[in-house]
Design an enzyme around this catalytic site. Structure first.
Site, PDB file in Angstrom:
ATOM      1  N   ARG A 108       0.768  -1.267  -0.103  1.00 60.15           N
ATOM      2  CA  ARG A 108       0.018   0.026  -0.046  1.00 60.15           C
ATOM      3  C   ARG A 108       0.844   1.206   0.023  1.00 60.15           C
ATOM      4  NH1 ARG A 108      -1.995  -3.431   3.812  1.00 60.15           N
ATOM      5  NH2 ARG A 108      -4.036  -4.393   3.654  1.00 60.15           N
ATOM      6  N   LYS A 153      -2.119  -2.607   8.006  1.00 55.10           N
ATOM      7  CA  LYS A 153      -3.265  -2.205   8.747  1.00 55.10           C
ATOM      8  C   LYS A 153      -3.180  -2.667  10.303  1.00 55.10           C
ATOM      9  CE  LYS A 153      -6.530  -1.365   4.961  1.00 55.10           C
ATOM     10  NZ  LYS A 153      -7.992  -1.748   4.301  1.00 55.10           N
ATOM     11  N   TYR A 185      -9.564 -10.754  -6.825  1.00 52.21           N
ATOM     12  CA  TYR A 185      -8.717 -10.791  -7.860  1.00 52.21           C
ATOM     13  C   TYR A 185      -8.895 -11.722  -8.771  1.00 52.21           C
ATOM     14  CZ  TYR A 185      -6.355  -6.790  -5.380  1.00 52.21           C
ATOM     15  OH  TYR A 185      -6.165  -5.846  -4.480  1.00 52.21           O
ATOM     16  N   HIS A 227      -2.395   2.558  -5.727  1.00 46.15           N
ATOM     17  CA  HIS A 227      -3.054   1.391  -5.623  1.00 46.15           C
ATOM     18  C   HIS A 227      -3.239   0.673  -6.891  1.00 46.15           C
ATOM     19  CE1 HIS A 227      -4.549  -0.196  -1.828  1.00 46.15           C
ATOM     20  NE2 HIS A 227      -5.752  -0.781  -2.544  1.00 46.15           N
ATOM     21  N   HIS A 267      -3.776  -9.438   3.673  1.00 47.11           N
ATOM     22  CA  HIS A 267      -4.955  -9.363   3.633  1.00 47.11           C
ATOM     23  C   HIS A 267      -5.299 -10.348   4.979  1.00 47.11           C
ATOM     24  CE1 HIS A 267      -6.107  -8.317  -0.560  1.00 47.11           C
ATOM     25  NE2 HIS A 267      -5.984  -7.285   0.229  1.00 47.11           N
ATOM     26  N   ARG A 323      -0.652  -1.706  -6.926  1.00 44.30           N
ATOM     27  CA  ARG A 323      -0.945  -2.982  -5.855  1.00 44.30           C
ATOM     28  C   ARG A 323      -1.863  -3.868  -6.562  1.00 44.30           C
ATOM     29  NH1 ARG A 323      -1.207  -4.595  -0.298  1.00 44.30           N
ATOM     30  NH2 ARG A 323      -3.136  -5.051   0.453  1.00 44.30           N
TER      31      ARG A 323
END
Length: 333
Positions: A163, A206, A313, A278, A304, A281
């Site tokens: 990210r 995150k 994806y 992004h 993730h 990514r």
């Protein structure tokens, strides 16, 4: 700062004021949040008043469902809302009625079982490998510190799937380029760099969740070139920050500046459409899956928490397969 007034002073407005005061005092919600909630709540109260509802205790589940449908269809005063905006307004309505039920202002919660609309599923935006190469080449025109930084930044974004916040948050200690066979330097497509295998980067995603991601030869060489030949020129103007990517004043590169890097490169590469950090990514994940990578591996590389997030994806890959099939198979049409 007091919560803005809700008029007139009828039972609906008093209930709404009580909830907003609760959010401000008990929950510490910001004035920006309160104003946004009040806008959605005012629309809801107007909808109820138009149906001669005088008190929250008169609201039924059907009325809440009708309000949601009203948001989606719109009227002469307000245009139809997208699914995401309608869902946000429903969150406000549900919070309002949940508060009233908890406070004993109403016997039940009429909004509890009303489900928000499902937003349209947007497939991630990815660009082709050829377009990625054009973008990277456009970012490395010249041999200035800025061009070395821009190439290294984009190579890291595409080479690790980071990210933008993870990339600009990198410190020197977060990268390991492995044994070096020489001075390094950014290589063109198809050229052999001198970076030994084993380059890795430590990313903080995150929730500060840490993951170690391998770096390919091109990304490692571009980083090496920036660190050796470009970064010192910017670092002398700053105060000794450990950041990998610096601005021209020697401070850590900002998110906005990272966006500007890719926008300039996209314009120089004559790439149409909206490109963002992004996008690289998304392209990283899509190209891995196109190349046969397992979705669980891609999940780990992207950081993730759930494989469900990564599986979107696979839809991009299936769509690509369908397009190739439709264009290539003699009996496809």
């Amino acid at each position: 700062m007091p919560t803005p007034a809700l008029a007139p002073r009828d039972p609906l407005s008093r209930a709404a004021r009580g909830w907003l005061d609760h959010l401000r005092v008990e929950r510490g919600s910001s004035e920006h949040t309160l104003k946004a909630y009040q806008r959605d709540l005012n629309r809801y109260l107007g909808f109820l008043r138009a149906r001669e509802v005088a008190s929250p205790v008169e609201v039924s589940e059907g009325m809440v469902s009708d309000f949601l449908a009203h948001l989606r269809t719109g009227d002469e005063d307000c245009p139809p809302l997208a699914a995401s905006s309608a869902a946000r307004a429903l969150v406000v309505v549900r919070g309002f009625h949940r508060f009233l039920a908890a406070e004993g202002e109403s016997a039940d919660d009429p909004a509890q079982v009303v489900a928000p609309p499902t937003p349209a599923r947007r497939l991630p935006k990815a660009i082709s490998i050829e377009e990625v190469e054009r973008l990277l080449e456009a970012a490395s025109v010249g041999n200035t510190p800025a061009s070395l930084r821009d190439r290294a930044l984009l190579e890291v974004l595409y080479g690790s799937g980071a990210r933008v916040s993870e990339a600009i948050g990198l410190d020197i200690d977060d990268i390991d380029l492995g044994p070096r066979g020489g001075a390094g330097g950014a290589q063109g497509p198809g050229e052999q760099g001198d970076t030994a295998p084993g380059a890795v980067v430590r990313l903080f995603g995150k929730g500060s969740k840490e993951r170690i991601v391998p770096l390919g030869r091109y990304a490692a060489d571009a980083l090496d070139a920036w660190l050796v030949r470009g970064r010192p020129a910017f670092a002398t103007k700053g105060r000794g920050t450990p950041a990998v990517f610096l601005n021209q004043r020697g401070g850590r590169l900002s998110r906005q500046s990272a966006w500007s890097v890719i926008q300039r490169a996209a314009e120089a590469a004559d790439l149409s459409g909206h490109l963002s950090p992004h996008t690289l990514r998304h392209s990283f994940a899509t190209h891995l899956l196109d190349g046969g990578a397992d979705v669980r591996v891609v999940q780990e590389l992207l950081g993730h928490a759930s494989v469900t997030t990564t599986q979107i994806y696979t839809l991009v890959t299936v769509r690509h397969l369908r397009e190739v099939y439709a264009q290539s198979h003699p009996r496809a049409r």
